[in-house]
Design an enzyme around this catalytic site. Structure first.
Site, mmCIF file in Angstrom:
data_model
loop_
_atom_site.group_PDB
_atom_site.id
_atom_site.type_symbol
_atom_site.label_atom_id
_atom_site.label_comp_id
_atom_site.label_asym_id
_atom_site.label_seq_id
_atom_site.Cartn_x
_atom_site.Cartn_y
_atom_site.Cartn_z
ATOM 1 N N HIS A 111 -48.549 85.895 -32.739
ATOM 2 C CA HIS A 111 -48.447 84.590 -32.084
ATOM 3 C C HIS A 111 -46.990 84.207 -31.888
ATOM 4 C CE1 HIS A 111 -48.173 81.934 -35.978
ATOM 5 N NE2 HIS A 111 -47.699 83.140 -36.212
ATOM 6 N N CYS A 152 -46.824 80.743 -26.656
ATOM 7 C CA CYS A 152 -48.010 81.361 -27.259
ATOM 8 C C CYS A 152 -48.966 81.889 -26.197
ATOM 9 C CB CYS A 152 -48.698 80.396 -28.218
ATOM 10 S SG CYS A 152 -49.394 78.917 -27.449
ATOM 11 N N HIS A 184 -52.292 75.732 -29.601
ATOM 12 C CA HIS A 184 -51.730 77.003 -30.050
ATOM 13 C C HIS A 184 -52.826 78.069 -30.007
ATOM 14 C CE1 HIS A 184 -48.858 79.661 -31.819
ATOM 15 N NE2 HIS A 184 -49.583 79.879 -32.898
#
Length: 248
Positions: free
Chosen positions: A210, A130, A198
């Protein structure tokens, strides 16, 4: 250095590869006293990482001679470079020698300016994750972010760094109210972890870009699951005025 010259170390890489299988082996090819030498290194990779050369081992190889290439193995699959390998080749600026075991076939790939697409990347922590997709997205907008070293599971280590919270200010981001979310903003999330683990880029119109663990990178609706896990919205100083058109 010609491919046939580099190929002289293939037998030594195969010996190392057979010893490490089914894990990937890795090492450096150095020029020492006008001869090529393969220096076997430890692979520190864990889950979701294919190989990570131990820093001490690489430094030892570099101290012994000039590093001419990186070598590693593909146990039971073709020796053609993966997408993550091609990114690694560009990062190191060196040829990569990849051997297959048990067949013994090999490939040599040199830097060519390759850039991975943002969509449908396979997940490889530290290479395609990510944070990597965030870096690559902002690079397309003319913003260069540092590539921080990160071991898989850093977000659960109570003594380890907080990759996102420790660094976003030095990278030029400021926190903004969530209700002010707009195109190019960076969204931090905590998904069942000790720390924020994240991040996603907001593309506008309710869509994020993402890369989740174990999945391909993708565009996706900024749905309730992600909204409930959002801990902060960050905006780069380059976008504190009106946002620029999205380059994606």
């Amino acid at each position: 250095m010609k491919d046939e010259t580099l190929a002289r170390v293939v037998p030594y890489v195969i010996i190392h590869a057979n010893a490490e299988a089914p894990r990937e082996c890795c090492g450096a090819v150095i020029l020492k006293d006008d001869d090529l030498v393969y220096v076997a290194c430890r692979n520190l990779a864990v889950e979701h990482e294919h190989f990570i050369i131990a820093g001490y081992d690489y430094a030892r190889a570099a101290d012994s001679g000039r590093v001419m290439a990186i070598a590693h193995s593909h146990p039971y699959i073709a020796p053609e470079p993966s997408l993550a390998d091609r990114i690694g080749i560009e990062r190191t600026g060196l040829p990569w020698l990849i051997v297959n075991v048990p067949v013994g076939s090999y490939s040599i790939t040199r830097p060519s300016g390759f850039k991975a697409p943002l969509i449908e990347r396979p997940f490889v922590h530290g290479v395609h994750d990510c944070y990597a997709i965030v870096r690559d997205y902002y690079a397309l907008q003319g913003i260069e972010l540092r590539d921080y070293p990160r071991a898989f599971g850093w977000w659960e280590d109570p003594l380890g760094p907080d990759l996102y919270r420790d660094n976003f200010e030095k990278e030029g981001f400021v926190e903004v109210p969530r209700e002010k979310l707009r195109q190019h903003d960076l969204i931090l999330m905590n998904i069942r972890a000790r720390r924020d683990n994240h991040m996603a880029v907001y593309l506008g119109h309710g869509v994020i870009l993402h890369h989740l663990i174990g999945q391909a990178s993708r565009r996706e609706a900024y749905q309730e699951f992600y909204q409930r896990r959002t801990t902060a919205v960050l905006r780069h100083k380059a976008f504190l005025t009106e946002p620029k058109p999205c380059s994606l």
